[in-house]
Design a protein around this motif. Structure first.
Motif, PDB file in Angstrom:
ATOM      1  N   PHE A 155      -0.943  14.781  -6.006  1.00 19.31           N
ATOM      2  CA  PHE A 155      -1.794  15.761  -5.315  1.00 19.31           C
ATOM      3  C   PHE A 155      -1.149  16.355  -4.064  1.00 19.31           C
ATOM      4  O   PHE A 155      -1.783  17.166  -3.384  1.00 19.31           O
ATOM      5  CB  PHE A 155      -3.120  15.107  -4.906  1.00 19.31           C
ATOM      6  CG  PHE A 155      -3.900  14.557  -6.059  1.00 19.31           C
ATOM      7  CD1 PHE A 155      -4.543  15.404  -6.951  1.00 19.31           C
ATOM      8  CD2 PHE A 155      -4.004  13.191  -6.264  1.00 19.31           C
ATOM      9  CE1 PHE A 155      -5.267  14.903  -8.016  1.00 19.31           C
ATOM     10  CE2 PHE A 155      -4.721  12.667  -7.317  1.00 19.31           C
ATOM     11  CZ  PHE A 155      -5.348  13.526  -8.208  1.00 19.31           C
ATOM     12  N   GLY A 156       0.044  15.946  -3.707  1.00 16.90           N
ATOM     13  CA  GLY A 156       0.671  16.454  -2.492  1.00 16.90           C
ATOM     14  C   GLY A 156       0.028  15.888  -1.237  1.00 16.90           C
ATOM     15  O   GLY A 156      -0.464  14.744  -1.219  1.00 16.90           O
ATOM     16  N   LEU A 157       0.000  16.709  -0.181  1.00 19.34           N
ATOM     17  CA  LEU A 157      -0.584  16.243   1.080  1.00 19.34           C
ATOM     18  C   LEU A 157      -2.074  15.969   0.945  1.00 19.34           C
ATOM     19  O   LEU A 157      -2.629  15.154   1.692  1.00 19.34           O
ATOM     20  CB  LEU A 157      -0.337  17.274   2.186  1.00 19.34           C
ATOM     21  CG  LEU A 157       1.101  17.361   2.712  1.00 19.34           C
ATOM     22  CD1 LEU A 157       1.212  18.437   3.785  1.00 19.34           C
ATOM     23  CD2 LEU A 157       1.561  16.017   3.264  1.00 19.34           C
ATOM     24  N   PHE A 158      -2.737  16.662   0.011  1.00 19.07           N
ATOM     25  CA  PHE A 158      -4.150  16.359  -0.222  1.00 19.07           C
ATOM     26  C   PHE A 158      -4.300  14.904  -0.688  1.00 19.07           C
ATOM     27  O   PHE A 158      -5.249  14.215  -0.309  1.00 19.07           O
ATOM     28  CB  PHE A 158      -4.726  17.317  -1.270  1.00 19.07           C
ATOM     29  CG  PHE A 158      -4.710  18.749  -0.846  1.00 19.07           C
ATOM     30  CD1 PHE A 158      -5.637  19.225   0.076  1.00 19.07           C
ATOM     31  CD2 PHE A 158      -3.759  19.618  -1.346  1.00 19.07           C
ATOM     32  CE1 PHE A 158      -5.626  20.545   0.476  1.00 19.07           C
ATOM     33  CE2 PHE A 158      -3.735  20.943  -0.944  1.00 19.07           C
ATOM     34  CZ  PHE A 158      -4.665  21.406  -0.032  1.00 19.07           C
ATOM     35  N   GLY A 159      -3.383  14.426  -1.504  1.00 18.64           N
ATOM     36  CA  GLY A 159      -3.416  13.035  -1.943  1.00 18.64           C
ATOM     37  C   GLY A 159      -3.199  12.076  -0.799  1.00 18.64           C
ATOM     38  O   GLY A 159      -3.837  11.016  -0.728  1.00 18.64           O
ATOM     39  N   VAL A 160      -2.295  12.425   0.140  1.00 18.41           N
ATOM     40  CA  VAL A 160      -2.059  11.584   1.314  1.00 18.41           C
ATOM     41  C   VAL A 160      -3.325  11.499   2.153  1.00 18.41           C
ATOM     42  O   VAL A 160      -3.696  10.420   2.637  1.00 18.41           O
ATOM     43  CB  VAL A 160      -0.881  12.124   2.147  1.00 18.41           C
ATOM     44  CG1 VAL A 160      -0.699  11.284   3.405  1.00 18.41           C
ATOM     45  CG2 VAL A 160       0.401  12.115   1.325  1.00 18.41           C
ATOM     46  N   LEU A 208      -0.217   8.987  -5.015  1.00 18.01           N
ATOM     47  CA  LEU A 208      -1.154  10.060  -4.643  1.00 18.01           C
ATOM     48  C   LEU A 208      -0.409  11.287  -4.139  1.00 18.01           C
ATOM     49  O   LEU A 208      -0.781  12.426  -4.444  1.00 18.01           O
ATOM     50  CB  LEU A 208      -2.123   9.543  -3.573  1.00 18.01           C
ATOM     51  CG  LEU A 208      -3.194   8.556  -4.036  1.00 18.01           C
ATOM     52  CD1 LEU A 208      -3.938   7.968  -2.843  1.00 18.01           C
ATOM     53  CD2 LEU A 208      -4.183   9.252  -4.976  1.00 18.01           C
ATOM     54  N   ALA A 209       0.658  11.052  -3.357  1.00 19.85           N
ATOM     55  CA  ALA A 209       1.441  12.183  -2.852  1.00 19.85           C
ATOM     56  C   ALA A 209       2.159  12.895  -3.982  1.00 19.85           C
ATOM     57  O   ALA A 209       2.269  14.129  -3.982  1.00 19.85           O
ATOM     58  CB  ALA A 209       2.446  11.685  -1.818  1.00 19.85           C
ATOM     59  N   GLY A 210       2.666  12.133  -4.974  1.00 19.39           N
ATOM     60  CA  GLY A 210       3.377  12.752  -6.087  1.00 19.39           C
ATOM     61  C   GLY A 210       2.466  13.524  -7.012  1.00 19.39           C
ATOM     62  O   GLY A 210       2.920  14.448  -7.714  1.00 19.39           O
ATOM     63  N   LEU A 228       0.812  -1.219   0.000  1.00 20.33           N
ATOM     64  CA  LEU A 228       0.000   0.000   0.000  1.00 20.33           C
ATOM     65  C   LEU A 228       0.846   1.270   0.000  1.00 20.33           C
ATOM     66  O   LEU A 228       0.346   2.361  -0.299  1.00 20.33           O
ATOM     67  CB  LEU A 228      -0.930  -0.004   1.219  1.00 20.33           C
ATOM     68  CG  LEU A 228      -2.070  -1.019   1.147  1.00 20.33           C
ATOM     69  CD1 LEU A 228      -2.750  -1.158   2.495  1.00 20.33           C
ATOM     70  CD2 LEU A 228      -3.087  -0.599   0.086  1.00 20.33           C
ATOM     71  N   ARG A 229       2.109   1.131   0.338  1.00 21.13           N
ATOM     72  CA  ARG A 229       3.008   2.279   0.336  1.00 21.13           C
ATOM     73  C   ARG A 229       3.110   2.901  -1.074  1.00 21.13           C
ATOM     74  O   ARG A 229       3.205   4.118  -1.220  1.00 21.13           O
ATOM     75  CB  ARG A 229       4.385   1.830   0.817  1.00 21.13           C
ATOM     76  CG  ARG A 229       5.425   2.920   0.950  1.00 21.13           C
ATOM     77  CD  ARG A 229       6.782   2.305   1.235  1.00 21.13           C
ATOM     78  NE  ARG A 229       6.715   1.403   2.383  1.00 21.13           N
ATOM     79  CZ  ARG A 229       7.551   0.377   2.565  1.00 21.13           C
ATOM     80  NH1 ARG A 229       8.469   0.109   1.664  1.00 21.13           N
ATOM     81  NH2 ARG A 229       7.451  -0.371   3.638  1.00 21.13           N
ATOM     82  N   PHE A 230       3.060   2.072  -2.100  1.00 20.87           N
ATOM     83  CA  PHE A 230       3.260   2.562  -3.468  1.00 20.87           C
ATOM     84  C   PHE A 230       2.090   3.419  -3.961  1.00 20.87           C
ATOM     85  O   PHE A 230       2.319   4.498  -4.523  1.00 20.87           O
ATOM     86  CB  PHE A 230       3.536   1.391  -4.407  1.00 20.87           C
ATOM     87  CG  PHE A 230       4.863   0.723  -4.155  1.00 20.87           C
ATOM     88  CD1 PHE A 230       6.029   1.273  -4.656  1.00 20.87           C
ATOM     89  CD2 PHE A 230       4.958  -0.433  -3.396  1.00 20.87           C
ATOM     90  CE1 PHE A 230       7.261   0.677  -4.428  1.00 20.87           C
ATOM     91  CE2 PHE A 230       6.181  -1.034  -3.154  1.00 20.87           C
ATOM     92  CZ  PHE A 230       7.344  -0.476  -3.668  1.00 20.87           C
TER      93      PHE A 230
END
Length: 509
Positions: A433-438, A429-431, A422-424
């Protein structure tokens, strides 16, 4: 005839399936030899019992030859009265094997031979004797490699089902411990044992487990993982809904909380169900150390579990979209280290994570001595070389190393590898959308976890739904004198574990 019976019998000669044991031993042997055609390990040992022809049939390597020789052959190769020569007479007066069962079905005899029993057929008798003298080579009881402890029992399950059930019986010496045996796999006929405490496990749970196992129609079951995938609630989920373990003490502890365990012949891994998410970050050693140590270790594991899942994603999001959150000196240091790197942070993280996972997999698959050297030296050499070559930055090597170390602290391998997978998607998502993706990924993950069930039990129990009285054994582990009740969600019959007021108190001098 139903589908299962048709599938099981499609390759078996009709005469062996339906024929009873005949008085003519030659006809019996002819039928059995047809069944075991081209099976050179199945032996037909002729002998005389009194004045009658007889055969002992067994699979070479699956029996205890000395036991058969001492408890059967020596007693049979003597003068016997012809007028009292019956299967019952042989069972009660001649054969001294521990367990002897009469059978008059040739199909049962075929199955018993393949399970490691020996068959005694005597001319003019319409019944055969099944001699339970199973043997063969087996691994001795030893400490499990996957669940080592500093303090606790050093014994682990083996590939022998009888040994494994005995190890559990040694832990729980109660008549309430029940065992139901079944066979699964139309070709392997693998024996499994369902164990539970009759006074603790909910009857509806036992009924559901037996029902799901009865629905299994597959040609082979070679490991408990087959059973796990075929009976779990949500097979598409990344998260395991059934716990596996090599430790008898872990099985015993869970049985005493009202759960059910499934042991499979041929594997040292037993299954435990139902489970909650929090069981996968708990170790059996938590209950053997003093509770202060257990509390510290559990808090540490929970913290590191979140780091293993989110640390690379946070680093990617902050360095790509939210640089203003980084202290100035640290930002200059990261920027300087990334000055010559030709890849974006997301690609850089993927390169390092995939390299780390490849080294970890190579270390597992190679021979133990070589594997340890490859995994440790490989990580050091590749990391150092990658930084010097300008492929990855030094901070990324640190992040990936910390993430790998954090994933190693999860006690259960199946949960640890789920977090690694699940880390990938969290990194992607982080790459993007940034923190919004996290945050979006975390919400999706929490929603999924709250919807999961393990045999009807909420996966986030006792946090979802919240049960205050059962939080004594989740993030922390209260002292044994305060853990007076079992989890009510797993056992609705007898929740009282111990008497109240067991807290030690100093004597008045």
């Amino acid at each position: 005839m139903n589908h299962r019976q048709l599938y099981q019998n499609q390759d078996a000669p009709e005469e062996a399936v339906d024929t009873t044991v005949l008085r003519d031993i030659k006809k019996n042997i002819d039928i059995l030899k047809k069944q075991f055609d081209k099976c050179s390990d199945v032996k037909f040992r002729p002998l005389m019992v009194g004045k009658n022809d007889a055969y002992i049939i067994f699979v070479d390597g699956l029996i205890d030859a000395k036991s058969i020789e001492f408890h059967a052959l020596k007693q049979l190769l003597v003068d016997l009265p012809d007028d009292n020569l019956t299967a019952e007479y042989l069972e009660k007066n001649i054969v001294s094997v521990n367990q002897v069962v009469e059978s008059n079905k040739l199909s049962d005899l075929v199955k018993q031979v393949l399970h490691g029993s020996s068959i005694l057929l005597v001319d003019q008798l319409d019944k055969a004797l099944v001699l339970d003298a199973k043997g063969g080579t087996s691994r001795s009881v030893a400490e499990p490699d996957t669940e080592s402890v500093v303090r606790g029992p050093r014994e682990g399950f083996t590939e022998n089902l009888g040994v494994n059930t005995a190890l559990v019986r040694q832990k729980i010496r109660s008549k309430e411990l029940k065992l139901v045996s079944k066979e699964v796999g139309t070709q392997t006929n693998t024996t499994i044992a369902i164990m539970y405490m009759e006074n603790l496990a909910p009857p509806e749970l036992i009924e559901e487990v037996l029902s799901r196992i009865d629905r299994i129609e597959i040609d082979a079951v070679l490991e408990s993982g087959y059973i796990e995938e075929l009976i779990e609630d949500s097979p598409a989920s990344f998260f395991p809904q059934i716990q596996n373990t090599e430790r008898p003490d872990t099985v015993a502890a869970n049985l005493l909380e009202g759960r059910v365990s499934i042991l499979v012949n041929g594997t040292p891994f037993a299954l435990i169900l139902p489970v909650s998410f929090w069981q996968f970050i708990q170790s059996s050693e938590d209950y053997y150390q003093r509770f202060h140590i257990s509390i510290f270790l559990r808090i540490l594991r929970v913290t590191l579990l979140f780091l293993a899942l989110l640390l690379p994603a946070f680093y990617i999001a902050i360095t790509t979209f939210h640089q203003d959150m980084i202290p100035t000196n640290l930002l200059f240091s990261i920027a300087a280290s990334r000055e010559a790197i030709p890849f974006p942070v997301l690609v850089e993280a993927f390169i390092m994570e995939m390299a780390f996972e490849a080294l970890r997999e190579a270390g597992i698959r190679l021979p133990k001595v070589i594997g340890q050297a490859v995994s440790i030296l490989g990580a050091l050499v590749i990391g150092q070389a990658a930084v010097e070559a300008g492929i990855v930055s030094a901070p990324m090597v640190i992040i990936v190393s910390l993430t790998g170390i954090a994933s190693f602290t999860v006690p259960r391998f199946n949960m640890a590898i789920s977090i690694r997978l699940l880390r990938f998607p969290m990194m992607i998502l982080a790459g993007v959308f940034g923190l919004f993706g996290v945050v979006i990924g975390s919400i999706i993950l929490l929603t999924h976890l709250n919807k999961l069930r393990s045999f009807g039990v909420p996966y986030f129990h006792p946090l979802g739904p919240l049960k205050w009285s059962e939080l004594k054994d989740v993030f922390i582990r209260v002292p044994w004198w305060d853990m007076d009740q079992r989890p009510e969600q797993f056992t609705g019959q007898n929740v009282v574990r111990e008497e109240k007021n067991l807290k030690p108190s100093p004597k008045n001098n």
